[in-house]
Structure formats: C-alpha cells, structure tokens
Design an enzyme around this catalytic site. Sequence first.
Site, PDB file in Angstrom:
ATOM      1  N   GLY A 103       0.878  -1.031  -0.010  1.00 54.39           N
ATOM      2  CA  GLY A 103       0.019  -0.058   0.070  1.00 54.39           C
ATOM      3  C   GLY A 103       0.984   1.311  -0.112  1.00 54.39           C
TER       4      GLY A 103
ATOM      5  N   ARG B 107      19.125  10.934  -3.855  1.00 56.72           N
ATOM      6  CA  ARG B 107      20.290  11.917  -3.781  1.00 56.72           C
ATOM      7  C   ARG B 107      21.298  11.559  -2.672  1.00 56.72           C
ATOM      8  NH1 ARG B 107      17.047  17.558  -4.457  1.00 56.72           N
ATOM      9  NH2 ARG B 107      16.533  16.944  -6.745  1.00 56.72           N
TER      10      ARG B 107
ATOM     11  N   ARG C 118     -25.300   7.685  12.453  1.00 57.10           N
ATOM     12  CA  ARG C 118     -24.735   7.755  11.157  1.00 57.10           C
ATOM     13  C   ARG C 118     -23.199   7.138  11.031  1.00 57.10           C
ATOM     14  NH1 ARG C 118     -29.070   9.285  10.587  1.00 57.10           N
ATOM     15  NH2 ARG C 118     -30.049  10.769   9.437  1.00 57.10           N
TER      16      ARG C 118
ATOM     17  N   GLU D  90     -15.439   9.813  21.919  1.00 53.93           N
ATOM     18  CA  GLU D  90     -16.162   8.936  23.196  1.00 53.93           C
ATOM     19  C   GLU D  90     -15.468   7.434  23.276  1.00 53.93           C
ATOM     20  OE1 GLU D  90     -17.884  11.371  21.699  1.00 53.93           O
ATOM     21  OE2 GLU D  90     -17.776  12.306  23.664  1.00 53.93           O
TER      22      GLU D  90
ATOM     23  N   HIS E 147      -9.890   5.481   1.696  1.00 53.83           N
ATOM     24  CA  HIS E 147      -8.528   5.605   0.826  1.00 53.83           C
ATOM     25  C   HIS E 147      -8.152   7.099   0.972  1.00 53.83           C
ATOM     26  CE1 HIS E 147      -9.050   1.758  -0.611  1.00 53.83           C
ATOM     27  NE2 HIS E 147      -7.576   1.697  -0.645  1.00 53.83           N
TER      28      HIS E 147
ATOM     29  N   ALA F  74      15.330  10.780  -1.115  1.00 50.46           N
ATOM     30  CA  ALA F  74      16.414  10.756  -0.262  1.00 50.46           C
ATOM     31  C   ALA F  74      17.612   9.436  -0.742  1.00 50.46           C
ATOM     32  CB  ALA F  74      16.120  10.616   1.293  1.00 50.46           C
TER      33      ALA F  74
ATOM     34  N   ASP G 195       5.061  -5.015   6.029  1.00 54.64           N
ATOM     35  CA  ASP G 195       5.728  -6.286   6.182  1.00 54.64           C
ATOM     36  C   ASP G 195       5.669  -7.349   5.081  1.00 54.64           C
ATOM     37  OD1 ASP G 195       2.825  -6.519   6.423  1.00 54.64           O
ATOM     38  OD2 ASP G 195       3.011  -7.573   8.345  1.00 54.64           O
ATOM     39  N   GLY G 196       4.389  -7.339   4.303  1.00 56.29           N
ATOM     40  CA  GLY G 196       4.606  -8.229   3.022  1.00 56.29           C
ATOM     41  C   GLY G 196       5.814  -8.110   2.131  1.00 56.29           C
ATOM     42  N   THR G 197       6.062  -6.771   1.875  1.00 54.96           N
ATOM     43  CA  THR G 197       7.411  -6.544   1.140  1.00 54.96           C
ATOM     44  C   THR G 197       8.590  -7.222   1.860  1.00 54.96           C
ATOM     45  OG1 THR G 197       6.436  -4.212   0.851  1.00 54.96           O
ATOM     46  CG2 THR G 197       8.677  -4.483   0.310  1.00 54.96           C
TER      47      THR G 197
ATOM     48  N   ARG H 227      -6.168  -2.822   8.639  1.00 56.82           N
ATOM     49  CA  ARG H 227      -6.810  -3.969   8.518  1.00 56.82           C
ATOM     50  C   ARG H 227      -6.497  -4.904   9.649  1.00 56.82           C
ATOM     51  NH1 ARG H 227      -5.418  -5.643   2.753  1.00 56.82           N
ATOM     52  NH2 ARG H 227      -3.671  -4.937   3.687  1.00 56.82           N
TER      53      ARG H 227
ATOM     54  N   ARG I 204       1.026  -5.170  -5.218  1.00 52.63           N
ATOM     55  CA  ARG I 204       1.383  -6.275  -4.508  1.00 52.63           C
ATOM     56  C   ARG I 204       1.653  -7.557  -5.372  1.00 52.63           C
ATOM     57  NH1 ARG I 204      -2.977  -3.843  -1.339  1.00 52.63           N
ATOM     58  NH2 ARG I 204      -1.958  -3.102   0.875  1.00 52.63           N
TER      59      ARG I 204
ATOM     60  N   THR J  65       4.281   2.490   5.507  1.00 53.53           N
ATOM     61  CA  THR J  65       2.744   2.212   5.584  1.00 53.53           C
ATOM     62  C   THR J  65       2.146   2.881   6.702  1.00 53.53           C
ATOM     63  OG1 THR J  65       1.057   0.339   6.353  1.00 53.53           O
ATOM     64  CG2 THR J  65       3.398   0.231   7.440  1.00 53.53           C
ATOM     65  N   ILE J  66       0.769   3.197   6.025  1.00 49.68           N
ATOM     66  CA  ILE J  66       0.225   4.155   7.011  1.00 49.68           C
ATOM     67  C   ILE J  66      -0.282   3.495   8.272  1.00 49.68           C
ATOM     68  CG2 ILE J  66      -0.988   5.678   5.107  1.00 49.68           C
ATOM     69  CD1 ILE J  66      -3.488   4.158   5.571  1.00 49.68           C
ATOM     70  N   ASP J  67      -0.469   2.213   8.298  1.00 49.69           N
ATOM     71  CA  ASP J  67      -0.639   1.473   9.636  1.00 49.69           C
ATOM     72  C   ASP J  67      -0.036   1.452  10.842  1.00 49.69           C
ATOM     73  OD1 ASP J  67      -2.866   0.333   8.028  1.00 49.69           O
ATOM     74  OD2 ASP J  67      -2.118  -1.578   7.435  1.00 49.69           O
TER      75      ASP J  67
ATOM     76  N   ASP K  38       2.299  -0.595  11.878  1.00 41.75           N
ATOM     77  CA  ASP K  38       2.061  -1.763  12.654  1.00 41.75           C
ATOM     78  C   ASP K  38       3.516  -2.586  12.408  1.00 41.75           C
ATOM     79  OD1 ASP K  38       1.809  -2.289   9.938  1.00 41.75           O
ATOM     80  OD2 ASP K  38       0.400  -3.842   9.996  1.00 41.75           O
TER      81      ASP K  38
HETATM   82  O1  F6P Z   1      -1.694  -1.610   4.585  1.00 42.13           O
HETATM   83  C1  F6P Z   1      -2.109  -0.348   4.300  1.00 42.13           C
HETATM   84  C2  F6P Z   1      -3.596  -0.324   4.097  1.00 42.13           C
HETATM   85  O2  F6P Z   1      -4.055   0.874   3.684  1.00 42.13           O
HETATM   86  C3  F6P Z   1      -4.751  -0.993   5.146  1.00 42.13           C
HETATM   87  O3  F6P Z   1      -4.985   0.076   6.405  1.00 42.13           O
HETATM   88  C4  F6P Z   1      -5.751  -1.444   4.447  1.00 42.13           C
HETATM   89  O4  F6P Z   1      -6.580  -2.259   4.988  1.00 42.13           O
HETATM   90  C5  F6P Z   1      -5.335  -1.905   3.110  1.00 42.13           C
HETATM   91  O5  F6P Z   1      -4.061  -1.180   2.975  1.00 42.13           O
HETATM   92  C6  F6P Z   1      -6.033  -1.229   1.992  1.00 42.13           C
HETATM   93  O6  F6P Z   1      -5.391  -1.797   1.022  1.00 42.13           O
HETATM   94  P1  F6P Z   1      -6.011  -1.718  -0.760  1.00 42.13           P
HETATM   95  O7  F6P Z   1      -5.730  -0.363  -1.099  1.00 42.13           O
HETATM   96  O8  F6P Z   1      -5.207  -2.889  -1.458  1.00 42.13           O
HETATM   97  O9  F6P Z   1      -7.346  -1.791  -0.623  1.00 42.13           O
END
Ligand code: F6P
Length: 323
Positions: A11, A25, A248, A189, A254, A22, A103-105, A173, A72, A127-129, A131
């Site tokens: 992702g 360069r 709601r 909350e 994304h 970086a 981590d997949g990478t 995820r 991927r 990764t934005i996660d 993790d």
């Molecule tokens: O791993 C980053 C991430 O943005 C997760 O937070 C999210 O579940 C996933 O990728 C979404 O993946 P895709 O863009 O393939 O739907």
Amino acid sequence: MQRIAVFTSGGDAPGMNACIRAVVRTGIAMGKEVYGIRRGYAGMIEEDLFRMEKSSVSNIIQLGGTILQSARSEEFKTPEGRKKAYEVLQKHGIEGVVAIGGDGTFRGARIFMDEYPDIALIGVPGTIDNDLYGTDFTIGYDTAINTAMNAIDNIKDTANAHNRLFFIEVMGRDAGFIALRSAIATGAEAVLIPEDKTEMEELINMLEDNFHKKKRASIVVVAEGDDAGGAFQIAAQVKEKCPQFDIRCTVLGHIQRGGRPTCMERVLASRLGMEAVKALLVGTKSVMVGEIHRQIVFTPFEQATKYHQRINPDLIEMVELLA
Ligand code: F6P
C-alpha cells in the site's frame, strides 16, 4: 557496490516520495548509480526500471503517493518469479536494493535474500498502518492520522449540530494505530481496535449513559479490522438495542492514504532513506532501518516480519478516561 536500486511496494503511503528522493540523492552524493524500479516486485520481474538522476526527484518531497508506483505481486511469491527478478538485477549490475514498504514487502525480501545472497537488500518501513516492529513510526502514519483527525473534526461539527452518534471507520486491516491516535486527538467517546476485544455491552452502556445525561452527540472511531466488525456492522448492533439513537456511519477509506505528507513525515522519510543507503554501502543487508527514540535502529527482516508493534495500553485508557 556501484549500482543500487529503489522501489516502493504494498500500500502506498504519504512520504514515500520523500524517501525515494533521499535514496536517490544520497546514492548519487556517494558516487553511485541509482535505478528506480516501478511497481515494486512486479516491475522488478518485468524489467520496468530506469536510471535516476538528481533531477528525477526534484519537486517531489511534498507529494503523496509514489512516483515509482506500487503493487502487491503474486508472481514474486513463486520461486520462478523471484528467479526472474534476480536475473533482471543481475543483467543491470544492481547489487544493492532499497525496498520501501510494509511487512509483506519484507517477507518477500527475506526469502529473496535467502535464495540470492549476493543481492543486498535493505527495507524502509512505509505503511500508513504503523504496525511494523523495529520503528516507532512508519512512513505514512503521521500524515494518515492527521488526515483522519481533520475528517473526524469535520464530522464532529455536524454530529453536534444534530445530536447524532457517529461510527467512523478508519483504515487498519490488522492494526488499531490510526484509530487510537485519531480518537485521542479528536476527543472521541470510544475507540474499537483489533488489539483490544470489543465488549458491545460496555459500549452500549456507556452510550446510553451519555444519552441519559443529555450528551447526545458522540463519536466512536472503529478500526476497519476490529473484532466486532466494521462501522456499519457495529452501528447496526447498537441501533437494534438503542433505537432512540440517531446514528450515522462514515468510512474514511483511501482518503487516508493520499495527500501531502506532514513535516514530521518528510523528515522521517528523508532520514530513513539516507540511512538505508549509507548502511547498504558499508555492507549492511537483510534489515529494516527504523527510528526508535529518535535513534536509527536496524532490525533483521526475520524479526521485523515476525513481530508486530504493540499498542500502548496507556493510550487506550486515555480514550476511556478523557471521554
Ligand atoms: O496496509 C495499508 C492499508 O491501507 C490498510 O490499512 C488497508 O486495509 C489496506 O491497505 C487497503 O488495501 P487496498 O488499497 O489494496 O485496498
């Protein structure tokens, strides 16, 4: 080592461009030739690479996404795919590679390096996660939590105007890092994350209690991977028990992956990219470069892919206590 390459994989995350810049360069400043590989491992297999100059990365530090694009790759999971990738690197005389991803990478990188130890590969956490084990923050996380925070602030305005209960789903995820920090920063909350079992009864009791105290606008931040389900599923369960609530749901999706990287992001990404190249050129390989307590730390891929960063329970308590 005279020729190195860089790619982004998995992702995409804001700050990846600052990191590519970086790497390019630093490599050039140290007298090396640098190649960019498009679309991660897929591009490596398909020989989709090009020589990069200093000017190739001009004016990209502020851009989200990745100029090298990302993917991927299923083919790289096969020995045949990895063999093709190796042959491409060999053909172009590339001995060192910087892989920016999650981590997949790094799982792919680890297997690749076991099979082809003459290629030196270093990972940079992107990764934005957030993790990944071996760094306090990954590239992309700071921007994503700021994006989520701004979006939730907007939703709070309308929630208050109508006395509504909002369930806001954020990305993650398998991890609740985005949810947790954006919940704290917006005074939510409650926060529901996969690392902490969701007790529906407790949640409903708390919301009903608020309702009786005339606090009728509430925000519950839900990580997409929560054990009780996504925002819509959780909202349906709450509505069934509490039909009086005006509920709601919003899925941020994304929107959290794009946008201009924050200042913290650009600095982190630049530092990790620079350190990755410096390390590669002194013979370091098969590690992920991270920053822990502001110090550069190298974590072997084996550990970086085996462990996950842990949620700080104090932060979960903070949401409950300050709500
Ligand atoms: O791993 C980053 C991430 O943005 C997760 O937070 C999210 O579940 C996933 O990728 C979404 O993946 P895709 O863009 O393939 O739907």
